[in-house]
Scaffold this motif. Structure first.
Motif, mmCIF file in Angstrom:
data_model
loop_
_atom_site.group_PDB
_atom_site.id
_atom_site.type_symbol
_atom_site.label_atom_id
_atom_site.label_comp_id
_atom_site.label_asym_id
_atom_site.label_seq_id
_atom_site.Cartn_x
_atom_site.Cartn_y
_atom_site.Cartn_z
ATOM 1 N N MET A 1 7.685 -74.179 96.765
ATOM 2 C CA MET A 1 6.614 -73.206 96.506
ATOM 3 C C MET A 1 7.066 -71.808 96.927
ATOM 4 O O MET A 1 7.500 -71.608 98.055
ATOM 5 N N THR A 2 6.990 -70.895 96.009
ATOM 6 C CA THR A 2 7.444 -69.552 96.346
ATOM 7 C C THR A 2 6.376 -68.816 97.142
ATOM 8 O O THR A 2 5.250 -69.298 97.295
ATOM 9 N N LEU A 3 6.738 -67.640 97.631
ATOM 10 C CA LEU A 3 5.785 -66.825 98.392
ATOM 11 C C LEU A 3 4.600 -66.443 97.524
ATOM 12 O O LEU A 3 3.444 -66.481 97.970
ATOM 13 N N TYR A 4 4.900 -66.107 96.249
ATOM 14 C CA TYR A 4 3.825 -65.729 95.328
ATOM 15 C C TYR A 4 2.800 -66.849 95.181
ATOM 16 O O TYR A 4 1.590 -66.624 95.233
ATOM 17 N N ALA A 5 3.307 -68.069 94.996
ATOM 18 C CA ALA A 5 2.392 -69.204 94.812
ATOM 19 C C ALA A 5 1.548 -69.410 96.056
ATOM 20 O O ALA A 5 0.333 -69.610 95.971
ATOM 21 N N LEU A 6 2.211 -69.320 97.217
ATOM 22 C CA LEU A 6 1.470 -69.482 98.480
ATOM 23 C C LEU A 6 0.358 -68.444 98.574
ATOM 24 O O LEU A 6 -0.799 -68.775 98.869
ATOM 25 N N LEU A 7 0.716 -67.172 98.274
ATOM 26 C CA LEU A 7 -0.288 -66.110 98.325
ATOM 27 C C LEU A 7 -1.429 -66.408 97.378
ATOM 28 O O LEU A 7 -2.610 -66.251 97.719
ATOM 29 N N PHE A 8 -1.086 -66.872 96.158
ATOM 30 C CA PHE A 8 -2.136 -67.140 95.172
ATOM 31 C C PHE A 8 -3.103 -68.201 95.683
ATOM 32 O O PHE A 8 -4.320 -68.019 95.626
ATOM 33 N N TYR A 9 -2.557 -69.306 96.213
ATOM 34 C CA TYR A 9 -3.458 -70.384 96.620
ATOM 35 C C TYR A 9 -4.312 -69.973 97.818
ATOM 36 O O TYR A 9 -5.504 -70.260 97.863
ATOM 37 N N VAL A 10 -3.691 -69.264 98.781
ATOM 38 C CA VAL A 10 -4.476 -68.824 99.940
ATOM 39 C C VAL A 10 -5.585 -67.877 99.490
ATOM 40 O O VAL A 10 -6.755 -68.011 99.875
ATOM 41 N N LEU A 11 -5.199 -66.913 98.623
ATOM 42 C CA LEU A 11 -6.189 -65.947 98.151
ATOM 43 C C LEU A 11 -7.317 -66.622 97.396
ATOM 44 O O LEU A 11 -8.500 -66.312 97.615
ATOM 45 N N SER A 12 -6.963 -67.580 96.519
ATOM 46 C CA SER A 12 -8.050 -68.180 95.739
ATOM 47 C C SER A 12 -8.942 -69.031 96.632
ATOM 48 O O SER A 12 -10.157 -69.070 96.422
ATOM 49 N N ALA A 13 -8.354 -69.666 97.670
ATOM 50 C CA ALA A 13 -9.208 -70.413 98.598
ATOM 51 C C ALA A 13 -10.168 -69.469 99.303
ATOM 52 O O ALA A 13 -11.369 -69.760 99.441
ATOM 53 N N VAL A 14 -9.654 -68.297 99.736
ATOM 54 C CA VAL A 14 -10.524 -67.342 100.432
ATOM 55 C C VAL A 14 -11.617 -66.838 99.492
ATOM 56 O O VAL A 14 -12.797 -66.740 99.867
ATOM 57 N N VAL A 15 -11.237 -66.532 98.240
ATOM 58 C CA VAL A 15 -12.224 -65.996 97.292
ATOM 59 C C VAL A 15 -13.315 -67.021 97.021
ATOM 60 O O VAL A 15 -14.518 -66.720 97.112
ATOM 61 N N VAL A 16 -12.901 -68.270 96.725
ATOM 62 C CA VAL A 16 -13.914 -69.292 96.442
ATOM 63 C C VAL A 16 -14.774 -69.557 97.672
ATOM 64 O O VAL A 16 -16.002 -69.663 97.590
ATOM 65 N N GLY A 17 -14.120 -69.604 98.847
ATOM 66 C CA GLY A 17 -14.886 -69.860 100.071
ATOM 67 C C GLY A 17 -15.906 -68.775 100.352
ATOM 68 O O GLY A 17 -17.074 -69.067 100.630
ATOM 69 N N SER A 18 -15.487 -67.517 100.248
ATOM 70 C CA SER A 18 -16.439 -66.458 100.591
ATOM 71 C C SER A 18 -17.514 -66.335 99.525
ATOM 72 O O SER A 18 -18.666 -66.000 99.847
ATOM 73 N N THR A 19 -17.183 -66.645 98.254
ATOM 74 C CA THR A 19 -18.239 -66.639 97.245
ATOM 75 C C THR A 19 -19.248 -67.746 97.510
ATOM 76 O O THR A 19 -20.463 -67.533 97.401
ATOM 77 N N ALA A 20 -18.735 -68.933 97.906
ATOM 78 C CA ALA A 20 -19.653 -70.033 98.210
ATOM 79 C C ALA A 20 -20.545 -69.675 99.387
ATOM 80 O O ALA A 20 -21.751 -69.962 99.383
ATOM 81 N N MET A 21 -19.962 -69.014 100.423
ATOM 82 C CA MET A 21 -20.787 -68.563 101.539
ATOM 83 C C MET A 21 -21.840 -67.572 101.058
ATOM 84 O O MET A 21 -23.005 -67.634 101.458
ATOM 85 N N ALA A 22 -21.409 -66.657 100.167
ATOM 86 C CA ALA A 22 -22.323 -65.595 99.723
ATOM 87 C C ALA A 22 -23.529 -66.171 98.998
ATOM 88 O O ALA A 22 -24.660 -65.751 99.245
#
Lengths: 172, 100
Positions: A1-22
């Protein structure tokens, strides 16, 4: 897994998580603040996907202007939240069932579609090139959008000017 | 190399469903407008992703229009919410039942 992929998955987890909280907060101010987090995350996703200009515009327009507008309205109308956060389930469970089915089918379609497993290669649309492209190919759409904003401005003015409560109640 | 294109679409789909839930099930006019906003953002992510997938600026240009439409939509939507609140002193969609 490249750095880009890692960033993408972490970012999308944060986005989905904070939207679900919202969308589950009872307090509207908390909901709007979580959504600011979500929109900053999606701006970073834009940057990751090679759209730096759109990332900046997303921060300025969504996380800045739109969310501050929401905060203003939430604080201005001092609405007491209704007792129930959600509508009674029997009112919207068909919609929930259909939405769930669509989500499943959409996931299957994405998995099965040819070209869905094409790996994205990193590329950046330089802001200058992007701006030139937009104004060369889509100048008419830009004009239409400016007209749309003008119409919205006039509409909001009209809605807001329909003065006090007494004035509204005289109307019908 | 970033990720498979399908994962971007999946992320956009999940966000869209979350926004749809917010717009359909929350018992608050402001949260309904917020849900529409989330759905528009999900669409923007899908557009930017496909713009990268085909190395074509068209998707990004569309996202630019989408941002403008979202700003328009939220201003008009919130103006309507304020107007409705002045009439009924409530942001509960259930209290707007004049036509029932």
């Amino acid at each position: 897994m490249t750095l880009y992929a890692l960033l993408f998955y972490v970012l999308s987890a944060v986005v989905v998580g904070s939207t679900a909280m919202a969308i589950t907060r009872r307090n509207l101010v908390h909901a709007v603040l979580y959504l600011v987090l979500s929109f900053i995350g999606s701006a970073m996703l834009f940057y990751l996907l090679g759209a730096p200009l759109l990332a900046l515009l997303d921060v300025i327009i969504y996380a800045g202007a739109v969310m501050v507008l929401f905060l203003f309205i939430v604080m201005m109308i001092k609405a007491v939240s209704p007792e129930k956060v959600l509508f009674p389930l029997n009112q919207w469970y068909p919609a929930a069932v259909f939405g769930f089915i669509y989500l499943i089918i959409g996931a299957l379609l994405v998995a099965a579609a040819p070209g869905g497993d094409v790996t994205l290669t990193a590329a950046v649309a330089q802001p200058a090139a992007f701006g030139r492209y937009v104004f060369e190919k889509h100048w008419f759409a830009i004009e239409l959008v400016s007209l749309l904003l003008l119409v919205a401005l006039i509409g909001v003015l009209l809605l807001g000017k329909t003065g006090s409560k007494a004035e509204i109640e005289d109307e019908p | 190399m970033i990720v498979p294109f399908g994962h971007v679409l999946l992320l956009a789909g999940v966000l869209f469903v979350l926004g749809m839930f917010c717009a359909v099930a929350r018992r608050n006019l402001i949260m309904m407008v917020l849900g529409v906003e989330i759905m528009l953002n999900a669409a923007a992510i899908a557009f930017v992703g496909s713009s990268l997938r085909w190395h074509d600026l068209e998707g990004q240009a569309f996202t630019l229009m989408l941002l403008a439409v979202a700003a328009t939509e939220v201003s008009v939507g919130l103006a309507i919410v304020v107007y409705a609140f002045r009439r009924r002193d409530s942001v509960d969609p259930g209290s707007f039942n004049l036509l029932q």
